[in-house]
Design an enzyme around this catalytic site. Structure first.
Site, mmCIF file in Angstrom:
data_model
loop_
_atom_site.group_PDB
_atom_site.id
_atom_site.type_symbol
_atom_site.label_atom_id
_atom_site.label_comp_id
_atom_site.label_asym_id
_atom_site.label_seq_id
_atom_site.Cartn_x
_atom_site.Cartn_y
_atom_site.Cartn_z
ATOM 1 N N ASN A 1 -3.743 -3.696 1.181
ATOM 2 C CA ASN A 1 -4.380 -3.021 2.321
ATOM 3 C C ASN A 1 -4.230 -1.519 2.165
ATOM 4 O O ASN A 1 -3.586 -0.845 2.970
ATOM 5 C CB ASN A 1 -3.731 -3.468 3.634
ATOM 6 C CG ASN A 1 -4.300 -4.781 4.137
ATOM 7 O OD1 ASN A 1 -5.443 -5.137 3.840
ATOM 8 N ND2 ASN A 1 -3.497 -5.518 4.885
ATOM 9 N N HIS B 1 -12.043 -4.849 9.419
ATOM 10 C CA HIS B 1 -11.715 -6.269 9.671
ATOM 11 C C HIS B 1 -10.408 -6.350 10.444
ATOM 12 O O HIS B 1 -10.286 -7.060 11.443
ATOM 13 C CB HIS B 1 -11.610 -7.007 8.324
ATOM 14 C CG HIS B 1 -10.936 -8.357 8.406
ATOM 15 N ND1 HIS B 1 -9.568 -8.504 8.552
ATOM 16 C CD2 HIS B 1 -11.434 -9.618 8.382
ATOM 17 C CE1 HIS B 1 -9.261 -9.781 8.614
ATOM 18 N NE2 HIS B 1 -10.373 -10.485 8.512
ATOM 19 N N ASN B 2 -9.418 -5.604 10.009
ATOM 20 C CA ASN B 2 -8.110 -5.654 10.671
ATOM 21 C C ASN B 2 -8.159 -5.039 12.069
ATOM 22 O O ASN B 2 -7.486 -5.516 12.978
ATOM 23 C CB ASN B 2 -7.050 -4.950 9.816
ATOM 24 C CG ASN B 2 -6.576 -5.819 8.671
ATOM 25 O OD1 ASN B 2 -7.281 -6.726 8.247
ATOM 26 N ND2 ASN B 2 -5.403 -5.556 8.153
ATOM 27 N N LYS C 1 -12.205 -3.855 4.864
ATOM 28 C CA LYS C 1 -10.993 -4.614 5.203
ATOM 29 C C LYS C 1 -10.243 -3.942 6.356
ATOM 30 O O LYS C 1 -9.698 -4.609 7.239
ATOM 31 C CB LYS C 1 -10.085 -4.768 3.973
ATOM 32 C CG LYS C 1 -8.769 -5.496 4.267
ATOM 33 C CD LYS C 1 -8.973 -6.941 4.646
ATOM 34 C CE LYS C 1 -7.848 -7.650 5.360
ATOM 35 N NZ LYS C 1 -6.478 -7.417 5.092
ATOM 36 N N SER D 1 -8.469 -11.062 2.609
ATOM 37 C CA SER D 1 -7.966 -11.549 3.891
ATOM 38 C C SER D 1 -7.792 -13.054 3.894
ATOM 39 O O SER D 1 -8.556 -13.776 3.271
ATOM 40 C CB SER D 1 -8.921 -11.164 5.027
ATOM 41 O OG SER D 1 -8.441 -11.706 6.239
ATOM 42 N N ALA E 1 0.840 -1.201 0.000
ATOM 43 C CA ALA E 1 0.000 0.000 0.000
ATOM 44 C C ALA E 1 0.877 1.254 0.000
ATOM 45 O O ALA E 1 2.037 1.212 0.394
ATOM 46 C CB ALA E 1 -0.883 -0.016 1.245
HETATM 47 C C1 6PG Z 1 -5.413 -10.519 6.645
HETATM 48 C C2 6PG Z 1 -4.426 -9.810 7.521
HETATM 49 C C3 6PG Z 1 -3.356 -9.163 6.693
HETATM 50 C C4 6PG Z 1 -2.120 -8.784 7.454
HETATM 51 C C5 6PG Z 1 -2.344 -7.778 8.536
HETATM 52 C C6 6PG Z 1 -1.239 -7.747 9.553
HETATM 53 O O1 6PG Z 1 -6.580 -10.183 6.769
HETATM 54 O O2 6PG Z 1 -5.017 -11.409 5.883
HETATM 55 O O3 6PG Z 1 -5.077 -8.822 8.252
HETATM 56 O O4 6PG Z 1 -3.952 -8.101 6.017
HETATM 57 O O5 6PG Z 1 -1.540 -9.924 7.978
HETATM 58 O O6 6PG Z 1 -2.414 -6.541 7.917
HETATM 59 O O7 6PG Z 1 -1.303 -6.539 10.178
HETATM 60 P P1 6PG Z 1 -0.269 -5.997 11.202
HETATM 61 O O8 6PG Z 1 1.097 -6.236 10.621
HETATM 62 O O9 6PG Z 1 -0.592 -4.549 11.312
HETATM 63 O O10 6PG Z 1 -0.498 -6.776 12.452
#
Ligand code: 6PG
Length: 472
Positions: A103, A186-187, A183, A129, A77
């Site tokens: 992302n 979701h995170n 998304k 995800s 991103a």
């Molecule tokens: C997903 C995860 C993915 C990523 C995270 C990790 O849904 O597959 O969320 O997008 O592993 O962004 O985030 P951090 O590094 O901020 O913990």
């Protein structure tokens, strides 16, 4: 020569795995990466049944695709997305679709949608995800943006996504950058649940003296019941992992400083910006920040030595209560994230279908859990539910678990075991379910020192008082 159905820019593990998944489902796809080594790896890893082509120039890549071109970007991103767009858009034709599957920040997507629209191109933000494995075998996919463009992609997205009860874990998430927004949230929920699980781990480890084998058993049992979820499942497995460099478990050798790439922080910032209360997600973000002060924490732990933890008398009961507390605090974290989506949908006119959001989170994604089935039922009854806690069936679960959440929060607090996520989930619940909050006093104070005015409970209007200084 036949043209390829799809294109993929960015052949890192996520891009390559998603590409193979698309090819496995009978679609032909060309890949491009600036790194020729990755293009070679793509070719080498493809099976003879796959219609896959690797390209090393953007010109070859673009001309290999059927029109309207459907190009998926799987690049980091931020600037890399703009860099790809800058070099690829001059090569595209009217009606082509570029889908950003990273992302990306939703406001960046809005800017790119407008920019590409001015060139008669479609740009879509699409959350994916499930990590590397999910990308290969079936992720949860959250596309948003132009509806007609979405319809062109829909058969492919439905084919490659995870399935629950034969239903694809993908659906249209709404207008503009709704796919990225969903998304992002979701995170945010992912951060909260991970924080809560780590607190449950700490309570069981330090509060009940469970070793890693016992922790494995507890998480196994939890995962076999109503708490079944991806994050509980991988936590179970983590306790089983031996360390290759020492005799013990790997988890015990990992430094307690958590990393973060930024999506959790964006979720918190967004909630503040549009006025939604999501304290358990906020605390999960800030707990990762706090974890990084390792040296200071060591110093402070010596200055403020804690009393010995009073081990609970009935360990079985304690484990059950911690499990119920984790379950309910997790439910409350989903409630906060979903409430943010409700408000964002109004604020940005995304028209996010909440029922579809929880439906497609049931499989493939990091926050998949059987609990989402209950949310799906709730939104099927009332798609306008402003908070999942207001659903009658959900309230039955909450009432059943709330005393465990209180007991667990109180055990942690009285024993000095940090449990920021558990405490804020409980605090949020108590505030959200209180008819009269004490903020009447805050309003009085604001009016006292700043003439900020207040509303009354007994009549309409806005009031200001010349507050009297008490003389005794
Ligand atoms: C997903 C995860 C993915 C990523 C995270 C990790 O849904 O597959 O969320 O997008 O592993 O962004 O985030 P951090 O590094 O901020 O913990």
């Amino acid at each position: 020569m036949d043209k390829y159905n799809y294109g993929m820019v960015g052949l890192g593990v996520m891009g390559r795995n998603l590409l193979y998944n698309i090819a496995d489902n009978g679609f032909s796809i060309a890949g491009f990466d600036l790194d020729e080594e990755k293009v070679k790896e793509l070719q080498d890893g493809a099976t003879s049944e796959m219609k896959v082509k690797g390209t090393v120039t953007l010109e070859d890549f673009v001309s290999a695709l059927e029109t309207p071109r459907k190009i998926i970007l799987m690049v980091p991103a931020g600037k890399p997305v703009d860099a790809v767009l800058e070099s690829i858009t001059p090569l595209l034709s009217k009606g082509d679709i570029v889908i950003d599957a990273g992302n990306s920040y939703f406001k960046d997507t809005n800017r790119r949608v407008a920019d590409l629209a001015s060139k008669e191109l479609h740009f879509m933000g699409m959350g994916v995800s499930g990590g590397e494995k999910g990308a290969r075998t079936g992720p949860s996919i959250m596309p948003g943006g132009d509806l007609e463009a979405f319809h062109l992609l829909q058969p492919m997205l439905e084919a490659i996504s995870a399935k629950v009860d034969n239903e694809a874990c993908t659906a249209y998430m709404g207008k503009d950058s709704a796919g990225n927004y969903v998304k992002m949230v979701h995170n945010g929920i992912e951060y909260a649940i991970m924080q809560l699980i780590s607190e449950a781990y700490d309570l069981l480890k330090r509060g009940a003296n469970l070793n890693n084998d016992q922790l494995y058993q507890v998480f196994k049992e939890w995962n076999n019941g109503e708490m079944n979820s991806f994050l509980i499942e991988i936590t179970r497995d983590i306790f089983h992992q031996k360390d290759s460099l020492t005799d013990g478990s790997l988890v015990d050798q990992i430094l307690d400083k958590a990393g973060a790439k930024g999506t959790g922080k964006w979720t918190s910032e967004q909630a503040m910006e549009i006025g939604v209360s999501i304290p358990t997600i906020d605390i999960a973000v800030t707990s990762r920040i706090l974890s990084a002060y390792k040296e200071e924490r060591v110093q402070a732990s010596q200055l403020y030595a804690k009393n010995e933890i009073a081990t609970p008398e009935n360990i079985e009961l304690f484990i059950k209560e911690v499990g119920d507390a984790l379950y309910l605090a997790t439910l409350i974290s989903y409630a906060q994230g979903l409430a943010l989506l409700v408000k964002a949908s109004e604020e940005y006119q995304f028209e996010i279908p909440l029922k579809d959001v929880v439906k497609i989170w049931r499989g493939g994604c990091i926050i998949r859990s059987v609990l989402l089935e209950k949310f799906y039922t709730a939104y099927s009854k009332d798609s306008n539910l402003s908070n999942i806690l207001l659903d009658q069936d959900i309230s039955v679960i909450v009432k059943d678990k709330i005393s465990s959440l209180r007991k667990t929060a109180s055990f942690a607090a009285s024993n000095g075991i940090s449990s920021l996520g558990i405490q804020t989930a409980l605090g949020y619940f108590d505030a959200y379910t209180t008819e009269s909050l004490p903020v009447n006093l805050i309003q009085a104070q604001r009016d006292y020192f700043g003439a900020h005015t207040y509303q009354r409970i007994d009549r309409e209007g806005v009031f200001h008082t010349s507050w009297q200084t008490a003389t005794h």
